[in-house]
Motif scaffolding. Sequence first.
Motif, mmCIF file in Angstrom:
data_model
loop_
_atom_site.group_PDB
_atom_site.id
_atom_site.type_symbol
_atom_site.label_atom_id
_atom_site.label_comp_id
_atom_site.label_asym_id
_atom_site.label_seq_id
_atom_site.Cartn_x
_atom_site.Cartn_y
_atom_site.Cartn_z
ATOM 1 N N ILE A 184 5.316 -11.760 -0.319
ATOM 2 C CA ILE A 184 4.637 -10.093 -0.388
ATOM 3 C C ILE A 184 5.279 -9.257 -1.442
ATOM 4 O O ILE A 184 6.438 -9.542 -1.633
ATOM 5 C CB ILE A 184 4.919 -9.473 1.054
ATOM 6 C CG1 ILE A 184 4.260 -10.442 2.324
ATOM 7 C CG2 ILE A 184 4.530 -8.085 1.151
ATOM 8 C CD1 ILE A 184 4.814 -9.920 3.634
ATOM 9 N N SER A 199 1.819 -2.834 0.015
ATOM 10 C CA SER A 199 2.679 -4.134 0.017
ATOM 11 C C SER A 199 1.045 -4.896 0.003
ATOM 12 O O SER A 199 0.039 -4.617 0.600
ATOM 13 C CB SER A 199 3.306 -4.422 1.152
ATOM 14 O OG SER A 199 2.775 -4.268 2.293
ATOM 15 N N ILE A 203 0.014 -9.203 0.397
ATOM 16 C CA ILE A 203 0.274 -10.977 0.450
ATOM 17 C C ILE A 203 -0.090 -11.591 -0.579
ATOM 18 O O ILE A 203 -1.417 -11.376 -1.140
ATOM 19 C CB ILE A 203 -0.090 -11.342 1.800
ATOM 20 C CG1 ILE A 203 0.226 -10.734 2.985
ATOM 21 C CG2 ILE A 203 -0.025 -12.893 1.871
ATOM 22 C CD1 ILE A 203 -0.343 -11.115 4.301
ATOM 23 N N ASN A 263 3.457 -7.926 6.455
ATOM 24 C CA ASN A 263 2.460 -7.084 5.619
ATOM 25 C C ASN A 263 1.737 -5.790 6.198
ATOM 26 O O ASN A 263 1.854 -4.631 5.820
ATOM 27 C CB ASN A 263 1.459 -7.690 4.785
ATOM 28 C CG ASN A 263 0.750 -7.050 3.822
ATOM 29 O OD1 ASN A 263 1.297 -6.525 2.808
ATOM 30 N ND2 ASN A 263 -0.479 -6.990 3.777
#
Length: 177
Positions: free
Chosen positions: A53, A63, A65, A94
């Motif tokens: 992440i 954020s 992934i 995430n």
Amino acid sequence: MRKSSFKDKENNFEYKIITLNNENNYKINENKLNKINTDKKIDTKYLLKKGNIILKLTPPYTSRIIEFNENNITTTSNYAIIKVCENYSPEIINFYLNSEYIKKQIYQFADETSVKVINIGNIKDFDIILTNKEYEDIYKKLISTHKEKKEMIEKELNLEKDLLEEIIFGENDNGEN
């Protein structure tokens, strides 16, 4: 990793760099990664793999992934790289990092600085509520369904906007009347 530290160097190694910007709604497009050449290998702790992440350390603290397998991908110093242990779900972490619960904690840490940058050390101090392992698959399915629904709604809104522009201005995507 600072991009500028690799400027005007020999081009012995090529890496791809991920950045999140608003032009793509803070999503990672693996086909539009920037390239950088370096004269030395980048330490593996700065290389990204599927399931890692990245967290933007400046507003809007988004954020994402890494959802694809690719070698030699990294990011700039504006991001924290979170390498998720096997015991944890990247999808749940995430989701957590993008939740209002964590955003409130991020803003508390950011308010302590004049630049509004969160420190990597602050991330370690987040108050994280661990999910029940028994329900992890259900949580992941709920998050996936929510993500798909959100993407469909965004597509629908974009199509509606394009249609309105065509009706009002008489143009289509090709600029034709």
